[in-house]
Design a protein around this motif. Structure first.
Motif, PDB file in Angstrom:
ATOM      1  N   THR A  62      10.737 -10.672 109.243  1.00 36.87           N
ATOM      2  CA  THR A  62       9.696 -11.197 108.360  1.00 36.87           C
ATOM      3  C   THR A  62       9.630 -12.716 108.444  1.00 36.87           C
ATOM      4  O   THR A  62       8.537 -13.289 108.530  1.00 36.87           O
ATOM      5  CB  THR A  62       9.962 -10.744 106.906  1.00 36.87           C
ATOM      6  N   ALA A  63      10.792 -13.372 108.423  1.00 35.83           N
ATOM      7  CA  ALA A  63      10.822 -14.839 108.503  1.00 35.83           C
ATOM      8  C   ALA A  63      10.242 -15.320 109.830  1.00 35.83           C
ATOM      9  O   ALA A  63       9.484 -16.300 109.870  1.00 35.83           O
ATOM     10  CB  ALA A  63      12.250 -15.347 108.322  1.00 35.83           C
ATOM     11  N   GLN A  65       8.059 -13.701 111.713  1.00 36.98           N
ATOM     12  CA  GLN A  65       6.621 -13.436 111.703  1.00 36.98           C
ATOM     13  C   GLN A  65       5.890 -14.482 110.862  1.00 36.98           C
ATOM     14  O   GLN A  65       4.825 -14.966 111.252  1.00 36.98           O
ATOM     15  CB  GLN A  65       6.324 -12.034 111.164  1.00 36.98           C
ATOM     16  N   ASP A  66       6.479 -14.855 109.729  1.00 32.81           N
ATOM     17  CA  ASP A  66       5.889 -15.910 108.900  1.00 32.81           C
ATOM     18  C   ASP A  66       5.823 -17.229 109.655  1.00 32.81           C
ATOM     19  O   ASP A  66       4.822 -17.955 109.567  1.00 32.81           O
ATOM     20  CB  ASP A  66       6.691 -16.085 107.601  1.00 32.81           C
ATOM     21  N   GLU A  67       6.865 -17.531 110.414  1.00 29.70           N
ATOM     22  CA  GLU A  67       6.881 -18.772 111.197  1.00 29.70           C
ATOM     23  C   GLU A  67       5.827 -18.730 112.295  1.00 29.70           C
ATOM     24  O   GLU A  67       5.125 -19.715 112.539  1.00 29.70           O
ATOM     25  CB  GLU A  67       8.278 -19.005 111.791  1.00 29.70           C
ATOM     26  N   ASN A  69       3.051 -17.007 112.222  1.00 32.60           N
ATOM     27  CA  ASN A  69       1.766 -17.150 111.536  1.00 32.60           C
ATOM     28  C   ASN A  69       1.517 -18.602 111.142  1.00 32.60           C
ATOM     29  O   ASN A  69       0.401 -19.111 111.281  1.00 32.60           O
ATOM     30  CB  ASN A  69       1.708 -16.248 110.300  1.00 32.60           C
ATOM     31  N   ARG A  70       2.539 -19.269 110.650  1.00 33.70           N
ATOM     32  CA  ARG A  70       2.405 -20.672 110.251  1.00 33.70           C
ATOM     33  C   ARG A  70       2.045 -21.533 111.460  1.00 33.70           C
ATOM     34  O   ARG A  70       1.141 -22.376 111.396  1.00 33.70           O
ATOM     35  CB  ARG A  70       3.700 -21.186 109.615  1.00 33.70           C
ATOM     36  N   ARG A  74      -2.108 -19.355 110.515  1.00 34.33           N
ATOM     37  CA  ARG A  74      -2.506 -18.227 109.669  1.00 34.33           C
ATOM     38  C   ARG A  74      -1.549 -18.110 108.508  1.00 34.33           C
ATOM     39  O   ARG A  74      -0.419 -18.573 108.551  1.00 34.33           O
ATOM     40  CB  ARG A  74      -2.468 -16.907 110.447  1.00 34.33           C
ATOM     41  N   THR A  75      -2.013 -17.488 107.479  1.00 34.92           N
ATOM     42  CA  THR A  75      -1.149 -17.177 106.346  1.00 34.92           C
ATOM     43  C   THR A  75      -1.270 -15.690 106.057  1.00 34.92           C
ATOM     44  O   THR A  75      -2.258 -15.064 106.417  1.00 34.92           O
ATOM     45  CB  THR A  75      -1.520 -17.967 105.081  1.00 34.92           C
ATOM     46  N   ARG A  76      -0.300 -15.171 105.405  1.00 30.87           N
ATOM     47  CA  ARG A  76      -0.339 -13.743 105.054  1.00 30.87           C
ATOM     48  C   ARG A  76      -1.254 -13.523 103.898  1.00 30.87           C
ATOM     49  O   ARG A  76      -1.387 -14.200 102.977  1.00 30.87           O
ATOM     50  CB  ARG A  76       1.046 -13.248 104.684  1.00 30.87           C
TER      51      ARG A  76
END
Length: 76
Positions: A62-63, A65-67, A69-70, A74-76
């Motif tokens: 998850t971390a 994937q968030d990185e 996206n950042r 993009r944001t979730r």
């Protein structure tokens, strides 16, 4: 005991000692903790280690994937 089984036992003990705030540099505290907290049955601690490993793996995914996206804006 195989190397993999020994590794799981060590991860179980390390996590439990961290949770109980045992100073690993204080041999007396470590020995006292180990006497008061014997290992449960192998199947029990191996299942707990597997479950915790999976939780940590999912958190890392998850971390990451968030990185990604950042970095892609993009944001979730």
């Amino acid at each position: 005991m195989t190397d993999e089984q020994m590794e799981k036992a060590m991860r179980y003990v390390a996590r439990a000692m961290i949770a109980d705030h045992v100073n690993p540099n204080d041999v007396g505290s470590v020995v006292k903790w180990m006497i008061l907290n014997p290992l449960p049955a192998r199947a029990a601690y191996e299942a707990e280690v597997d479950q915790q490993d999976e939780i940590e793996k999912q958190a890392r995914i998850t971390a990451l994937q968030d990185e990604i996206n950042r970095l892609e804006g993009r944001t979730r």
